[in-house]
Scaffold this motif. Structure first.
Motif, PDB file in Angstrom:
ATOM      1  N   ASN A   1      36.381  20.356  16.340  1.00 36.75           N
ATOM      2  CA  ASN A   1      36.978  19.575  15.369  1.00 36.75           C
ATOM      3  C   ASN A   1      37.989  20.243  14.694  1.00 36.75           C
ATOM      4  O   ASN A   1      38.824  19.519  14.419  1.00 36.75           O
ATOM      5  CB  ASN A   1      35.897  18.695  14.532  1.00 36.75           C
ATOM      6  CG  ASN A   1      36.885  17.541  13.666  1.00 36.75           C
ATOM      7  OD1 ASN A   1      36.570  17.740  12.747  1.00 36.75           O
ATOM      8  ND2 ASN A   1      37.270  16.699  14.474  1.00 36.75           N
ATOM      9  N   MET A   2      37.842  21.694  14.440  1.00 39.08           N
ATOM     10  CA  MET A   2      38.778  22.015  13.679  1.00 39.08           C
ATOM     11  C   MET A   2      39.957  22.947  14.270  1.00 39.08           C
ATOM     12  O   MET A   2      40.574  23.468  13.849  1.00 39.08           O
ATOM     13  CB  MET A   2      37.970  23.410  12.951  1.00 39.08           C
ATOM     14  CG  MET A   2      37.167  22.633  11.768  1.00 39.08           C
ATOM     15  SD  MET A   2      36.334  24.049  10.828  1.00 39.08           S
ATOM     16  CE  MET A   2      34.479  23.775  11.279  1.00 39.08           C
TER      17      MET A   2
ATOM     18  N   LEU B   1      38.883  30.492  18.149  1.00 40.52           N
ATOM     19  CA  LEU B   1      39.981  29.814  17.738  1.00 40.52           C
ATOM     20  C   LEU B   1      40.187  28.974  16.604  1.00 40.52           C
ATOM     21  O   LEU B   1      41.151  29.004  15.724  1.00 40.52           O
ATOM     22  CB  LEU B   1      40.399  28.847  19.219  1.00 40.52           C
ATOM     23  CG  LEU B   1      41.787  28.381  19.076  1.00 40.52           C
ATOM     24  CD1 LEU B   1      42.935  29.517  19.234  1.00 40.52           C
ATOM     25  CD2 LEU B   1      41.861  27.300  20.484  1.00 40.52           C
ATOM     26  N   ALA B   2      38.802  28.549  16.195  1.00 41.99           N
ATOM     27  CA  ALA B   2      38.861  27.774  14.906  1.00 41.99           C
ATOM     28  C   ALA B   2      39.088  28.754  13.853  1.00 41.99           C
ATOM     29  O   ALA B   2      39.683  28.533  12.745  1.00 41.99           O
ATOM     30  CB  ALA B   2      37.693  27.069  14.847  1.00 41.99           C
ATOM     31  N   LEU B   3      38.377  30.192  13.957  1.00 39.96           N
ATOM     32  CA  LEU B   3      38.530  30.885  13.111  1.00 39.96           C
ATOM     33  C   LEU B   3      39.900  31.561  12.745  1.00 39.96           C
ATOM     34  O   LEU B   3      40.365  31.675  11.418  1.00 39.96           O
ATOM     35  CB  LEU B   3      37.426  32.265  13.282  1.00 39.96           C
ATOM     36  CG  LEU B   3      36.080  31.954  12.886  1.00 39.96           C
ATOM     37  CD1 LEU B   3      35.344  33.039  13.677  1.00 39.96           C
ATOM     38  CD2 LEU B   3      35.765  31.863  11.507  1.00 39.96           C
ATOM     39  N   MET B   4      40.750  31.539  13.997  1.00 38.28           N
ATOM     40  CA  MET B   4      41.836  32.174  13.879  1.00 38.28           C
ATOM     41  C   MET B   4      42.991  30.770  13.123  1.00 38.28           C
ATOM     42  O   MET B   4      43.885  31.015  12.256  1.00 38.28           O
ATOM     43  CB  MET B   4      42.489  32.461  15.133  1.00 38.28           C
ATOM     44  CG  MET B   4      42.019  33.827  15.536  1.00 38.28           C
ATOM     45  SD  MET B   4      42.743  34.240  17.306  1.00 38.28           S
ATOM     46  CE  MET B   4      41.670  33.564  18.338  1.00 38.28           C
ATOM     47  N   ASP B   5      42.483  29.611  13.401  1.00 37.47           N
ATOM     48  CA  ASP B   5      43.302  28.395  12.755  1.00 37.47           C
ATOM     49  C   ASP B   5      42.864  28.195  11.304  1.00 37.47           C
ATOM     50  O   ASP B   5      43.953  27.851  10.361  1.00 37.47           O
ATOM     51  CB  ASP B   5      42.887  27.371  13.495  1.00 37.47           C
ATOM     52  CG  ASP B   5      43.650  27.304  15.054  1.00 37.47           C
ATOM     53  OD1 ASP B   5      44.495  27.934  15.226  1.00 37.47           O
ATOM     54  OD2 ASP B   5      43.377  26.351  15.986  1.00 37.47           O
ATOM     55  N   LYS B   6      41.658  28.162  10.930  1.00 39.11           N
ATOM     56  CA  LYS B   6      41.180  27.900   9.622  1.00 39.11           C
ATOM     57  C   LYS B   6      40.813  28.783   8.478  1.00 39.11           C
ATOM     58  O   LYS B   6      40.382  28.668   7.444  1.00 39.11           O
ATOM     59  CB  LYS B   6      39.983  26.666   9.872  1.00 39.11           C
ATOM     60  CG  LYS B   6      40.329  25.651  10.625  1.00 39.11           C
ATOM     61  CD  LYS B   6      41.436  24.624  10.077  1.00 39.11           C
ATOM     62  CE  LYS B   6      41.825  23.339  10.674  1.00 39.11           C
ATOM     63  NZ  LYS B   6      42.893  22.594  10.236  1.00 39.11           N
TER      64      LYS B   6
END
Length: 310
Positions: free
Chosen positions: A126-127, A75-80
């Protein structure tokens, strides 16, 4: 590959692995996990469509614990994006325990070595984007609902509270990371999100279905939809291979050779590339925090069905 049709062999392997539960202990540093039955062992294998094989009490639910780190990373990789995530978390395995702080103090810059240790997982969580703990957790749960096709999955509030109230070491890691600008924002809210994330509750079949999507390039076989971008699914499998079994990952790669992630609840998720997804639950743990019978069961499965990717 038709593992699911081999019911007799699967049940026999579970029975043989069960004998190892007496050599381990359930996690007790999180009080809510200490009540688990040490002698449980269950297995689900998902090969796509409606092809599921199960052995043991596979509808017994358990919390993801560290397996959630893989899903939060996606999810963080898709977000950031990769640059955003890996500017704050490294890509290297570590021989230290999953909750160690030593590498943060001895490496410069003081960013966690990888997303599968607790410090790295805190930085990744946190991301995740969202305006509140509820919104961020809701996005993670929706992601899991899509992976499993099970919209009833939620978190175990009792386990989450128990983890939050005993999270002093993770709290220390988080404050250390904030001091070095690896994490931002309110640390108590981060701990609330992280402990709820770890307390997300599934069964073996749910876990096998998640594993299947990861192993099959992020695509959900029943809907045909790409849930996880291919490059992110590959990153997930790589970290599962190099770091997924805590500081037993190297030995596990030699003996089993399947991208896998364990949690201290006794769960193991194994993703065979272009093959079946495997979910295991056995709460009796070895000294490194992995399911002792689950490890033996995966070794047997790997050898019998030639699942070793190496």
């Amino acid at each position: 590959m038709n593992i699911c049709g081999d019911y007799e062999a699967l049940n026999l392997m579970v029975e043989e692995a069960l004998q190892y539960t007496k050599h381990g202990k359930v996690a007790n540093y999180i009080p809510a996990l200490s009540t688990a039955n040490r002698d449980l062992l269950s297995l689900s294998i998902y090969e796509g469509e409606s092809t599921v094989a199960s052995a043991g009490d596979t509808f017994k639910t358990f919390t993801l614990q560290s397996i959630s780190k893989v899903l939060a990373l996606a999810l963080a990789l898709m977000d950031k994006g990769e640059d955003g995530v890996f500017s704050r978390v490294g890509m290297e395995p570590t021989g230290d325990p999953f909750n160690s702080i030593i590498k943060l103090e001895t490496h410069s810059p003081s960013k966690p070595l990888n997303p599968m240790i607790n410090a790295g997982a805190l930085a990744v969580t946190n991301m995740i984007e969202g305006n509140s703990v509820d919104e961020k957790l809701g996005r993670l749960l929706s992601f899991i609902h899509e992976l499993t096709g099970n919209s009833s999955i939620t978190f175990n509030e009792q386990v989450a509270i128990s983890e939050y109230n005993t999270a002093d070491l993770n709290r220390s890691l988080a404050y250390f990371l904030k001091q070095h600008d690896v994490v931002t924002g309110n640390i108590e809210r981060l701990l609330e999100l992280y402990t709820k994330q770890c307390a997300i509750e599934v069964n073996c079949e749910d876990l096998a279905k998640i594993a299947y999507v990861i192993g099959n390039e992020g695509r959900h076989v029943e809907t045909g939809r790409s849930i996880i971008p291919l490059h992110i699914a590959r990153i997930m499998k790589t970290f599962m291979t190099t770091c997924g079994m805590y500081n037993a990952s190297g030995e596990f790669a030699i003996k089993v050779g399947i991208p896998s992630k364990s949690g201290v609840s006794g769960a193991i998720m194994a993703s065979v590339p272009h093959g079946p997804g495997i979910g295991i639950y056995g709460p009796s743990l070895d000294e490194k925090g992995n399911s002792i019978a689950g490890m033996k069961l995966l070794e047997s499965l790997s050898h019998r069905y030639d699942l070793n990717i190496f």
